[in-house]
Design a protein around this motif. Structure first.
Motif, mmCIF file in Angstrom:
data_model
loop_
_atom_site.group_PDB
_atom_site.id
_atom_site.type_symbol
_atom_site.label_atom_id
_atom_site.label_comp_id
_atom_site.label_asym_id
_atom_site.label_seq_id
_atom_site.Cartn_x
_atom_site.Cartn_y
_atom_site.Cartn_z
ATOM 1 N N GLU A 41 1.261 -1.379 0.125
ATOM 2 C CA GLU A 41 -0.204 0.351 -0.032
ATOM 3 C C GLU A 41 0.795 1.272 0.049
ATOM 4 O OE1 GLU A 41 -2.645 -0.508 3.302
ATOM 5 O OE2 GLU A 41 -4.172 -1.569 1.961
ATOM 6 N N SER A 42 1.741 1.339 0.680
ATOM 7 C CA SER A 42 2.828 2.323 0.217
ATOM 8 C C SER A 42 4.055 2.050 0.271
ATOM 9 C CB SER A 42 3.119 3.249 1.710
ATOM 10 O OG SER A 42 2.875 2.235 3.315
ATOM 11 N N TYR A 43 5.368 2.520 -0.087
ATOM 12 C CA TYR A 43 6.571 2.631 0.290
ATOM 13 C C TYR A 43 7.135 2.681 1.129
ATOM 14 C CZ TYR A 43 5.408 0.977 -4.558
ATOM 15 O OH TYR A 43 4.329 0.053 -5.304
ATOM 16 N N HIS A 44 7.975 2.490 2.130
ATOM 17 C CA HIS A 44 8.606 2.737 3.315
ATOM 18 C C HIS A 44 9.946 3.700 3.351
ATOM 19 C CE1 HIS A 44 6.522 -1.148 5.290
ATOM 20 N NE2 HIS A 44 5.311 0.053 4.317
ATOM 21 N N LEU A 45 9.683 4.053 4.031
ATOM 22 C CA LEU A 45 10.928 5.310 4.235
ATOM 23 C C LEU A 45 11.510 5.692 5.455
ATOM 24 C CD1 LEU A 45 10.698 8.459 2.667
ATOM 25 C CD2 LEU A 45 11.975 6.836 2.039
ATOM 26 N N SER A 46 12.635 4.363 6.184
ATOM 27 C CA SER A 46 13.789 4.906 7.315
ATOM 28 C C SER A 46 13.824 6.082 8.406
ATOM 29 C CB SER A 46 14.904 3.516 7.377
ATOM 30 O OG SER A 46 14.957 4.079 7.228
ATOM 31 N N LEU A 47 13.717 6.299 9.546
ATOM 32 C CA LEU A 47 13.912 7.144 10.202
ATOM 33 C C LEU A 47 15.655 7.595 9.292
ATOM 34 C CD1 LEU A 47 12.337 7.560 13.240
ATOM 35 C CD2 LEU A 47 12.346 9.595 11.491
ATOM 36 N N LYS B 115 6.623 10.750 7.583
ATOM 37 C CA LYS B 115 5.719 10.682 7.322
ATOM 38 C C LYS B 115 4.941 10.791 5.660
ATOM 39 C CE LYS B 115 1.817 7.516 7.196
ATOM 40 N NZ LYS B 115 1.107 8.065 6.202
ATOM 41 N N VAL B 116 5.096 12.706 5.818
ATOM 42 C CA VAL B 116 4.803 13.388 5.075
ATOM 43 C C VAL B 116 5.671 12.734 3.791
ATOM 44 C CG1 VAL B 116 4.257 15.498 3.337
ATOM 45 C CG2 VAL B 116 3.755 15.099 6.535
ATOM 46 N N GLN B 117 7.028 12.700 3.752
ATOM 47 C CA GLN B 117 8.097 12.493 2.765
ATOM 48 C C GLN B 117 7.684 10.915 2.365
ATOM 49 O OE1 GLN B 117 10.236 14.744 1.822
ATOM 50 N NE2 GLN B 117 8.838 16.134 3.214
ATOM 51 N N LEU C 150 5.165 -19.116 -3.407
ATOM 52 C CA LEU C 150 4.946 -18.231 -2.505
ATOM 53 C C LEU C 150 6.014 -16.851 -2.443
ATOM 54 C CD1 LEU C 150 2.674 -19.537 -0.039
ATOM 55 C CD2 LEU C 150 2.212 -18.840 -2.777
ATOM 56 N N LEU C 151 5.371 -15.990 -3.070
ATOM 57 C CA LEU C 151 6.556 -14.828 -2.803
ATOM 58 C C LEU C 151 5.856 -13.606 -2.260
ATOM 59 C CD1 LEU C 151 7.228 -14.105 -6.670
ATOM 60 C CD2 LEU C 151 8.780 -14.823 -4.416
ATOM 61 N N SER C 152 5.955 -13.950 -0.803
ATOM 62 C CA SER C 152 5.840 -12.690 0.623
ATOM 63 C C SER C 152 6.524 -11.638 0.472
ATOM 64 C CB SER C 152 5.084 -13.504 1.737
ATOM 65 O OG SER C 152 4.659 -12.640 2.796
ATOM 66 N N LEU C 153 5.616 -10.568 0.449
ATOM 67 C CA LEU C 153 6.381 -8.839 0.401
ATOM 68 C C LEU C 153 6.786 -8.473 2.224
ATOM 69 C CD1 LEU C 153 6.626 -9.339 -2.356
ATOM 70 C CD2 LEU C 153 6.336 -6.487 -2.528
ATOM 71 N N LYS C 154 7.558 -8.690 2.565
ATOM 72 C CA LYS C 154 7.841 -8.258 4.359
ATOM 73 C C LYS C 154 8.072 -6.539 4.392
ATOM 74 C CE LYS C 154 6.557 -12.295 5.404
ATOM 75 N NZ LYS C 154 5.095 -12.541 5.251
ATOM 76 N N GLY C 155 8.875 -6.338 3.559
ATOM 77 C CA GLY C 155 9.627 -4.724 3.281
ATOM 78 C C GLY C 155 9.849 -4.241 2.192
ATOM 79 N N VAL C 156 9.231 -3.182 1.343
ATOM 80 C CA VAL C 156 9.753 -2.141 0.444
ATOM 81 C C VAL C 156 9.662 -0.806 0.699
ATOM 82 C CG1 VAL C 156 8.552 -1.425 -1.779
ATOM 83 C CG2 VAL C 156 7.774 -3.797 -0.653
ATOM 84 N N GLY C 157 11.053 -0.222 0.111
ATOM 85 C CA GLY C 157 11.386 0.846 0.550
ATOM 86 C C GLY C 157 12.413 1.528 0.768
ATOM 87 N N PHE C 158 13.212 2.455 1.127
ATOM 88 C CA PHE C 158 14.710 3.098 1.619
ATOM 89 C C PHE C 158 14.831 2.901 2.856
ATOM 90 C CE2 PHE C 158 13.177 3.839 -2.913
ATOM 91 C CZ PHE C 158 14.153 3.584 -3.520
ATOM 92 N N ILE C 159 15.859 2.617 3.180
ATOM 93 C CA ILE C 159 16.683 2.205 4.637
ATOM 94 C C ILE C 159 18.106 3.293 4.858
ATOM 95 C CG2 ILE C 159 18.047 0.449 4.085
ATOM 96 C CD1 ILE C 159 16.359 -0.452 7.422
ATOM 97 N N ASP C 160 18.153 3.569 5.671
ATOM 98 C CA ASP C 160 19.209 4.333 6.044
ATOM 99 C C ASP C 160 20.359 3.389 6.602
ATOM 100 O OD1 ASP C 160 21.055 6.448 5.900
ATOM 101 O OD2 ASP C 160 20.436 7.618 7.983
ATOM 102 N N THR C 161 21.735 3.648 5.566
ATOM 103 C CA THR C 161 22.422 2.859 6.138
ATOM 104 C C THR C 161 23.858 3.792 7.501
ATOM 105 O OG1 THR C 161 23.686 3.475 4.267
ATOM 106 C CG2 THR C 161 22.975 1.005 4.411
ATOM 107 N N GLY C 162 23.559 4.929 7.370
ATOM 108 C CA GLY C 162 24.051 5.921 8.433
ATOM 109 C C GLY C 162 24.356 6.902 7.571
ATOM 110 N N PHE D 69 21.333 7.102 -2.289
ATOM 111 C CA PHE D 69 20.660 8.239 -2.099
ATOM 112 C C PHE D 69 21.189 8.971 -0.984
ATOM 113 C CE2 PHE D 69 18.743 5.288 -4.557
ATOM 114 C CZ PHE D 69 17.952 6.478 -5.768
ATOM 115 N N ALA D 70 21.537 10.189 -1.253
ATOM 116 C CA ALA D 70 22.797 10.964 -0.118
ATOM 117 C C ALA D 70 21.244 11.021 1.851
ATOM 118 C CB ALA D 70 23.329 12.131 -0.944
ATOM 119 N N ASN D 71 20.380 11.439 1.198
ATOM 120 C CA ASN D 71 18.526 11.789 2.033
ATOM 121 C C ASN D 71 17.263 11.362 1.321
ATOM 122 O OD1 ASN D 71 19.057 14.046 0.628
ATOM 123 N ND2 ASN D 71 20.848 15.170 2.221
ATOM 124 N N ILE D 72 17.271 11.782 2.287
ATOM 125 C CA ILE D 72 15.567 11.622 1.357
ATOM 126 C C ILE D 72 15.077 13.192 0.780
ATOM 127 C CG2 ILE D 72 13.228 12.368 2.172
ATOM 128 C CD1 ILE D 72 14.406 11.216 5.302
#
Length: 256
Positions: free
Chosen positions: A62-68, A96-98, A162-174, A222-225
């Motif tokens: 339903e949405s593509y996630h962004l991590s803090l 959340k807005v982003q 069966l292919l079960s998606l558990k997370g789709v988006g972008f995450i910060d590695t530091g 990607f450098a940032n959000i």
């Protein structure tokens, strides 16, 4: 995200509006699921008997996630005078807005990464010598949750994937944001009860830190959000490449 459970006693991911707390707790949820359902390596003998595979198309997120950001305290400086828990919640609300903006832009471009995964896995299985095709799932929806009763899978194939998606988006590695695409793949035998194979697959990084994951490196960072939001075509391409990497590791596990 809507997803079906990988087994009757496994983890069930229900449909939710991705709340602020979910942004903070995603890693813990994934870790809990990985601990509950063990990895299953496929038997070469049993796999040799499989000629046809039905790849069940998973539902789209339903949405593509962004991590803090990994170092949240650096993010909170955007909100001077709002340190501690309050600052953290404001930062998460901003995020959340982003996230909503990114999800809307990707969907407007026709993003369908779940379907893309099923199509690519089927194509790679065909290239590996199987007679494979994508089939639609007989989903049952109740209480905002999609379930896939194994006994309702009406397919003549020797095995069902069966292919079960558990997370789709972008995450910060530091140091940068990277695409992540987390999938559990389960192969059911002819009786649709025996689980011949279960594998854990992810792009960019191990979501739980535990052994047993097949990880593919990111094709872009990607450098940032702001970089993600400002060029959503590049963001979509990075996720598409992540899909292909996961499709490759799933197929590699099933090659004879």
């Amino acid at each position: 995200m809507r997803a079906w459970p990988v087994s009757s006693n496994g983890c069930q991911f229900v449909t939710t509006h991705f709340r602020i707390f979910a942004l903070l707790a995603l890693s813990a949820v994934l870790a809990a699921c990985a601990g509950q359902v063990p990895k299953i390596d496929v038997s070469p003998t049993k796999l040799s008997e499989v000629k046809t595979i039905a790849v069940i198309r998973p539902p789209e997120p339903e949405s593509y996630h962004l991590s803090l950001p990994k170092h949240t305290e650096n993010f909170i400086v955007m909100f001077p005078g709002m340190a501690g828990a309050i600052g953290g919640f404001i930062a998460a609300a901003y995020l959340k807005v982003q996230q909503d903006q990114l999800s809307s832009a990707l969907k407007a471009q026709g993003a369908a990464f779940a379907s893309e995964l099923a199509d690519r896995v089927a194509a790679k299985l065909v290239a590996s010598g199987y007679d494979a095709k994508v089939e639609e799932p007989p989903l049952v929806e109740a209480d905002e949750e999609h379930k896939l009763p194994f006994e309702k899978i009406d397919s003549t194939a020797d095995a069902v994937l069966l292919l079960s998606l558990k997370g789709v988006g972008f995450i910060d590695t530091g140091t940068a944001y990277v695409p992540y695409f987390v999938t559990v793949a389960t192969l059911l035998g002819k009786d649709r009860k025996e689980q011949m194979y279960r594998g854990y697959h992810a792009s960019s990084l191990n979501p739980t830190g535990k052994a047993g994951w097949r990880i593919t490196p990111p094709s872009a960072t990607f450098a940032n959000i702001d970089a993600l939001i400002s060029d959503t075509k590049a963001s979509a391409a990075a996720l598409s490449n992540a899909v292909d990497g996961v499709a490759e590791t799933v197929t590699a596990d099933l090659r004879k």
